[in-house]
Design a protein around this motif. Sequence first.
Motif, short mmCIF file in Angstrom:
data_model
loop_
_atom_site.label_atom_id
_atom_site.label_comp_id
_atom_site.label_asym_id
_atom_site.label_seq_id
_atom_site.Cartn_x
_atom_site.Cartn_y
_atom_site.Cartn_z
N ASP A 1 0.85 -1.19 0.00
CA ASP A 1 0.00 0.00 0.00
C ASP A 1 0.88 1.25 0.00
O ASP A 1 1.88 1.30 0.71
CB ASP A 1 -0.90 -0.01 1.25
CG ASP A 1 -1.90 1.12 1.22
OD1 ASP A 1 -2.40 1.44 0.13
OD2 ASP A 1 -2.17 1.70 2.30
N ASN A 2 0.49 2.23 -0.79
CA ASN A 2 1.19 3.52 -0.83
C ASN A 2 2.70 3.36 -1.06
O ASN A 2 3.51 3.99 -0.39
CB ASN A 2 0.92 4.29 0.47
CG ASN A 2 1.21 5.76 0.31
OD1 ASN A 2 1.21 6.29 -0.81
ND2 ASN A 2 1.49 6.43 1.41
N ARG A 3 3.05 2.49 -1.97
CA ARG A 3 4.44 2.17 -2.34
C ARG A 3 5.27 1.67 -1.14
O ARG A 3 6.47 1.92 -1.07
CB ARG A 3 5.12 3.38 -2.99
CG ARG A 3 4.54 3.69 -4.36
CD ARG A 3 5.42 4.55 -5.19
NE ARG A 3 4.68 5.00 -6.36
CZ ARG A 3 5.11 5.89 -7.21
NH1 ARG A 3 6.30 6.42 -7.05
NH2 ARG A 3 4.38 6.26 -8.24
N TYR A 4 4.60 0.98 -0.23
CA TYR A 4 5.30 0.32 0.87
C TYR A 4 4.79 -1.10 1.00
O TYR A 4 3.59 -1.35 0.84
CB TYR A 4 5.09 1.06 2.20
CG TYR A 4 6.20 2.04 2.48
CD1 TYR A 4 7.40 1.61 3.02
CD2 TYR A 4 6.04 3.38 2.20
CE1 TYR A 4 8.43 2.50 3.27
CE2 TYR A 4 7.07 4.29 2.44
CZ TYR A 4 8.26 3.83 2.99
OH TYR A 4 9.28 4.70 3.23
N LEU A 5 5.69 -2.03 1.29
CA LEU A 5 5.30 -3.40 1.62
C LEU A 5 5.43 -3.54 3.13
O LEU A 5 6.49 -3.25 3.70
CB LEU A 5 6.24 -4.40 0.92
CG LEU A 5 6.23 -5.82 1.48
CD1 LEU A 5 4.87 -6.48 1.31
CD2 LEU A 5 7.29 -6.67 0.83
N THR A 6 4.35 -3.97 3.78
CA THR A 6 4.40 -4.22 5.23
C THR A 6 4.30 -5.72 5.45
O THR A 6 3.40 -6.37 4.93
CB THR A 6 3.23 -3.51 5.94
OG1 THR A 6 3.27 -2.13 5.58
CG2 THR A 6 3.34 -3.64 7.45
#
Lengths: 314, 135
Positions: free
Chosen positions: B78-83
């Motif tokens: 999401d939002n150019r982040y991988l969590t």
Amino acid sequence: MRYSLMSSNKALVMTTNIAIAMLILIMIFVVFYFVVLKFIFRFHIIPREAQARTHGIIIANVLLSYKDLIYQDTSGNFYRGTFDSSKLDKVSQKNKIEDIGFPNSYATVIITYAESNEVTATQLQSFKSNADKVNKISLSPETCSEQCQNKDYSSGSCKPHCSFEETSIGRDGCPINEVCCCSGGEPKTCEAKCESLGYSSGVCKPVCSETEKNIGSGTCPPSRVMKTCCCSLPVWSFYFYPRNIKEENIEKFLNCYNQYVGPFYTKSIPEFYKCVMSFVTEAGVYMDEFPISIYKDGEIYLGKMTIIFSQVYK
Amino acid sequence: MPVVEMLGIVSMIILGIILLLIIPKLINEFLGSFAYTSAEIVARDIASLVSLSKASLHITSMNYEIPTEVAKFNLEFDNRYLTVLRIDKAYCKNSELKEFCKSFYPILFDLNVKIEGKNFKIIKREDEVLINVIE
């Protein structure tokens, strides 16, 4: 018999002492081990500084295959690592790429031909309509004839192709599918001479830099200090629009970019690097050069791509 | 010196040497198991692979197997982040083990996907990238 019993007891005590010492030593090892682990938990398994380098290399690899930049032949095949100069012009005029880019990072890309001593002026003869001219002319539209006269030629006209004696200076000021051909006269200024040879610009200086080509002092005005005409190679540059970054830091980054890189020229990459470093201090800045090729008018030239990348953390 | 005493000392020295030889190997294995089951490592591996998938002109899919059988993670792009969140350990609710249990890593482009599982396949169709669970 009595002596033997005493000796046996003494040996037992000594062995027990050694065993206790060994156990204490092992306990020290275990405690030390958990202390080390605690530090690993606290300070990350992967050093964050490594992220900037990894991401810089990923960006380079993605750009080498980025369809908005690389050359595509008439059959639709894309050529990895070969940039199309017309696509570079478009991206460089826009200044930035927004559809890709790492969040919380600053990334700048500078693409140019290889060093001037590796690309001869003859090779660059076909490179007459460079991005700098496109940029200048698009800001102040002039007719083909006016543009030629401004460059010290006697006349100019729009044609589908320029003849051998004529010099093409690009498509601006001409109908679609025609180029502006200048003829007559010889460029009198350093800048015009450089442009006629296919370079993007020229300046009279006492000494040319490594990335400039010295074409002699003939076009430089007389002065107290001996000056020579230094021609610069065409440069394309753009940045990935910073996301998740504070507005004030975006402004600082753009100031550095406009001051030292700009869309079609590069004043100084080291100064730009220093400028970015002045406000990005968390993990430093990664900079590297990658060999590339540039497609222009049916010819392939050797080039290089410089990437300046910094990752900040949210 | 009596024989019993000599035997005791020699056996202690041999035991000590064996322990000193074994301990580094044990530490290495212990650290390795931490690294393999760390959310930070998994986040970095998957995020880098997903970002790098944009660089492929001809490769259409890549498989990713988490380097351990014991850990299970949830992934969210999401939002150019991988969590990445480890879900098989109760102690992962403890915020002190942040990087070990929950980690995030930037990716190069927008991708909105949520996955629960272990092994994934990254599929590239033209300019679109998809991520599917293999098992």
